[in-house]
Design a protein around this motif. Sequence first.
Motif, short mmCIF file in Angstrom:
data_model
loop_
_atom_site.label_atom_id
_atom_site.label_comp_id
_atom_site.label_asym_id
_atom_site.label_seq_id
_atom_site.Cartn_x
_atom_site.Cartn_y
_atom_site.Cartn_z
N ASN A 188 4.16 6.22 5.46
CA ASN A 188 5.43 6.15 4.93
C ASN A 188 6.46 7.11 5.51
OD1 ASN A 188 4.18 4.14 3.37
ND2 ASN A 188 3.93 5.26 1.78
N ASP A 203 -2.15 -7.94 3.70
CA ASP A 203 -0.94 -7.16 3.55
C ASP A 203 0.21 -7.82 4.11
OD1 ASP A 203 1.12 -5.40 3.36
OD2 ASP A 203 -0.25 -3.54 4.01
N LEU A 233 8.55 2.78 -0.91
CA LEU A 233 6.93 2.91 -0.69
C LEU A 233 6.84 4.41 -1.06
CD1 LEU A 233 5.94 1.13 2.52
CD2 LEU A 233 4.89 0.92 0.21
N GLY A 268 6.66 4.73 -4.85
CA GLY A 268 6.03 3.95 -5.51
C GLY A 268 6.61 2.87 -6.11
N ALA A 269 7.50 2.27 -5.54
CA ALA A 269 8.48 1.30 -6.31
C ALA A 269 8.57 0.01 -5.23
CB ALA A 269 9.85 1.66 -6.54
N PHE A 270 7.28 0.05 -4.48
CA PHE A 270 7.35 -1.25 -3.54
C PHE A 270 5.83 -1.77 -3.45
CE2 PHE A 270 7.57 -3.47 0.46
CZ PHE A 270 8.75 -4.39 0.17
N GLU A 271 5.69 -2.91 -3.65
CA GLU A 271 4.15 -3.62 -3.40
C GLU A 271 4.19 -4.64 -2.22
OE1 GLU A 271 2.98 -5.10 -7.14
OE2 GLU A 271 2.72 -3.04 -8.13
N SER A 272 2.96 -4.79 -1.51
CA SER A 272 2.91 -5.64 -0.56
C SER A 272 2.56 -6.96 -1.37
CB SER A 272 2.00 -5.27 0.50
OG SER A 272 1.95 -6.32 1.53
N THR A 273 3.41 -7.96 -1.62
CA THR A 273 3.17 -9.29 -2.16
C THR A 273 3.94 -10.55 -1.36
OG1 THR A 273 5.33 -9.23 -3.48
CG2 THR A 273 3.33 -8.16 -4.55
N ASN A 308 7.67 -10.40 -1.74
CA ASN A 308 8.36 -9.39 -1.22
C ASN A 308 8.27 -9.54 0.54
OD1 ASN A 308 9.29 -7.85 -3.26
ND2 ASN A 308 7.41 -6.55 -3.17
#
Length: 211
Positions: free
Chosen positions: A3, A111, A162, A165-170, A173
């Motif tokens: 990151n 991912d 990232l 910690g506010a981002f997710e691999s969805t 997104n």
Amino acid sequence: MGNVGLLYVGAVLFINGLMLIGKVPGKSAAVMNLFVGAMQTIFPTIIISQAGGDPAVIFGASGLFLFGFTYLYVGINQLYSLPGDGLGWFSLFVAVCAIVFGTVFLVHFLDPVAAVMWYLWAVLWLLFFLVLGLHMDNLTIATGWFTLTVAHISATIPALLLLTGAFESTGSNALWMAAAGLAALVFSFVMGRRAASTAPVEVHTPVLQAS
């Protein structure tokens, strides 16, 4: 480390985009390219040496060399005013590899955000190939605008999210990122066409030494 490295990928792509549209002199941008290029070659080497043979770790780190070598190549080209043909054809190699990396992240690692990042980078490096390898100078301005916009879409913003910690691999997104990347591509070609219409002289690529 990934990151953190991604954050500085955004920084150097932003500088290189400004370089392509003529806002930053090539030798001035060379320093950032050398800094980030060195980082993106030294750190993956350390990661791989400490991976204990873990294929997933080695695979993830191996892609960083594609960026590191590109930025070192750009920096050296700028400092010594070298022709950009070799960099252009290397960019084609990177573009093809980026498609492979994106597909592996999508299918094997599940991912989707990482996959979209790699697909956007594939488009970007393909544009570098067209401008530098095939000397399609009419795409220089469009490539510059796409570089500086996709820098933030695919690197700066995801890296900051990232790191906090506010981002997710969805999937959602990933779709947002893909839509933003497509919009950036359209915007970039509009800007390139506008530049061509307001300056009917031949567009050269002094910043990456295309010829």
